[in-house]
Design a protein around this motif. Structure first.
Motif, PDB file in Angstrom:
ATOM      1  N   LEU A   1      -2.682   0.906  -4.473  1.00  0.00           N
ATOM      2  CA  LEU A   1      -2.187  -0.476  -4.052  1.00  0.00           C
ATOM      3  C   LEU A   1      -1.168  -0.720  -5.037  1.00  0.00           C
ATOM      4  CD1 LEU A   1      -2.565  -2.867  -1.912  1.00  0.00           C
ATOM      5  CD2 LEU A   1      -4.349  -3.777  -3.601  1.00  0.00           C
TER       6      LEU A   1
ATOM      7  N   LYS B   1      -2.688   5.516   1.354  1.00  0.00           N
ATOM      8  CA  LYS B   1      -3.761   4.564   1.200  1.00  0.00           C
ATOM      9  C   LYS B   1      -4.455   4.748  -0.137  1.00  0.00           C
ATOM     10  CE  LYS B   1      -7.157   4.312   4.161  1.00  0.00           C
ATOM     11  NZ  LYS B   1      -7.747   4.694   5.520  1.00  0.00           N
TER      12      LYS B   1
ATOM     13  N   HIS C   1     -11.302  -4.468   3.999  1.00  0.00           N
ATOM     14  CA  HIS C   1     -11.573  -3.163   4.696  1.00  0.00           C
ATOM     15  C   HIS C   1     -12.587  -2.982   5.453  1.00  0.00           C
ATOM     16  CE1 HIS C   1     -13.969  -2.310   0.846  1.00  0.00           C
ATOM     17  NE2 HIS C   1     -13.288  -3.398   0.656  1.00  0.00           N
TER      18      HIS C   1
ATOM     19  N   PHE D   1       0.820  -1.137   0.169  1.00  0.00           N
ATOM     20  CA  PHE D   1       0.193  -0.042   0.067  1.00  0.00           C
ATOM     21  C   PHE D   1       0.814   1.183  -0.108  1.00  0.00           C
ATOM     22  CE2 PHE D   1      -3.004  -2.928   1.776  1.00  0.00           C
ATOM     23  CZ  PHE D   1      -4.331  -2.424   1.390  1.00  0.00           C
TER      24      PHE D   1
ATOM     25  N   SER E   1      -2.183  -1.998   5.479  1.00  0.00           N
ATOM     26  CA  SER E   1      -1.975  -0.546   4.945  1.00  0.00           C
ATOM     27  C   SER E   1      -1.143  -0.009   6.097  1.00  0.00           C
ATOM     28  CB  SER E   1      -3.342   0.226   4.725  1.00  0.00           C
ATOM     29  OG  SER E   1      -4.054   0.042   5.867  1.00  0.00           O
TER      30      SER E   1
END
Length: 373
Positions: free
Chosen positions: A34, A31, A304, A27, A280
């Motif tokens: 990716l 954020k 997530h 990451f 992350s």
């Protein structure tokens, strides 16, 4: 069983794009992006914003085995079987500079926290350190007697840890360029190693299916996990240092609670081996990559805390068991800040107590000296 609301975390989101197995994932600090590397010789930059297309970067002549974002997020380093390292600008153009880094496959690339240095590891049995600016070679570390799978800078940049097919994990002093210690407790090749965010311990995953944590101040084994039934390919610490996520050829991704020394979750998203995993930089997300044996395609799961049906990629529908895991995961993540703050306060109090104790002992010594005199 908790009710499912729209804001519940989605446990998995799949991105399809690579034409072969994904080998590495990372990451950016912000954020928003990716990066993945693949056996198909390309890198892909995935944007977390809905409806934003992914970028494919082509330049390597053979499989890309490792990728890493610079701390600022303005560069991506990649290492390949073609023996080169490339530094990419992660924009739509995907411009890169290339340098011949090793005399064999490059297995690992890692930026130092200040973004000034890059450490690379290779099948030529060496670890090399470079300046990021102009990619100037600085020095080589060469005590491993087999392929070096992984090399990482410590958070403060003063140490380097490496893992190898010679079944050792080695700790190096960056200034003296000497090996400080060799950890020889693994029964197989050591695929991946990384520093705990505190810089005081390291974790390593091996082909012997184990994950081991060592205290590098005392050079002693802290924890030993035998939770996978096959090779451990990759691991990543949560920024709080309280959790470790691991990826294995047994197709699972597991989350370990390091404070309690136990397995928390087993996630079954991958059809084939889970080859790589990364938290992350803020710890809200983690991504895992692998290979779908049926389709020979990259299979990347993003775990997530929010789910929107219009997000790019397809949302992978999960059964009740996985929804329950997701709810618990959100609860855990929600308490991480509290735990981190508590540890920080305890450390402050401990320092204060130590200072007072030192002061008392010094005063006592002075009194005794005066009496003697």
């Amino acid at each position: 069983m908790a009710a499912v609301y729209e804001e519940d975390p989605s446990l998995e989101r799949h991105f399809k794009g690579h034409r072969d197995a994904i080998t590495s994932v990372d990451f950016s600090r912000a954020k928003k992006q990716l990066v993945t590397g693949s056996m198909d010789s390309s890198l892909m930059i995935w944007n977390m914003k809905p409806q934003t297309r992914a970028y494919r970067f082509v330049g390597h002549k053979d499989a890309v085995l490792c990728v890493h974002f610079s701390p600022s997020g303005h560069l991506v380093a990649s290492g390949s079987r073609d023996k080169t390292v490339r530094l990419w600008i992660p924009s739509i153009k995907g411009e890169s500079t290339v340098f011949k880094a090793h005399t064999a496959t490059v297995r690992s690339v890692h930026f130092s926290n200040d973004g000034q240095s890059l450490v690379t590891a290779s099948d030529d049995k060496t670890i090399k350190v470079w300046t990021v600016h102009r990619q100037k070679f600085l020095f080589s570390l060469s005590q491993h007697i087999n392929w070096v799978r992984c090399a990482r800078f410590s958070p403060d940049g003063r140490l380097i840890v490496s893992s190898s097919d010679d079944k050792t994990v080695k700790l190096w002093d960056k200034t003296s360029r000497e090996c400080i210690h060799s950890f020889c407790e693994h029964g197989g090749f050591v695929n991946h190693v990384d520093f705990h965010p505190s810089g005081n311990c390291i974790a390593a995953g091996s082909t012997d299916s184990t994950v081991k944590l060592w205290d590098i101040r005392m050079n002693r084994l802290l924890q030993h996990y035998q939770v996978h039934s096959s090779v451990v390919n990759s691991l990543s610490f949560h920024p709080s240092g309280n959790y470790l996520v691991t990826a294995s050829s047994d197709s699972t991704v597991k989350i370990l609670d390091l404070l309690e020394g136990r397995l928390l979750y087993t996630l079954h998203g991958h059809q084939g081996p889970a080859t790589c995993v990364a938290f992350s930089r803020d710890g809200d997300f983690f991504a895992s990559g692998g290979s779908d044996e049926q389709q020979s395609e990259m299979d990347c799961g993003i775990h997530h805390k929010k789910t929107k049906s219009q997000d790019s990629g397809r949302i992978h529908e999960q059964q009740d068991e996985e929804t329950s895991l997701a709810n618990t995961l959100e609860h855990i993540l929600g308490q991480l800040n509290v735990l981190t703050q508590t540890v920080s306060i305890l450390e402050q109090r401990l320092t204060l107590t130590e200072d007072k104790l030192k002061e008392c002992l010094e005063n006592q010594q002075k009194i005794l000296q005066n009496k003697t005199n």
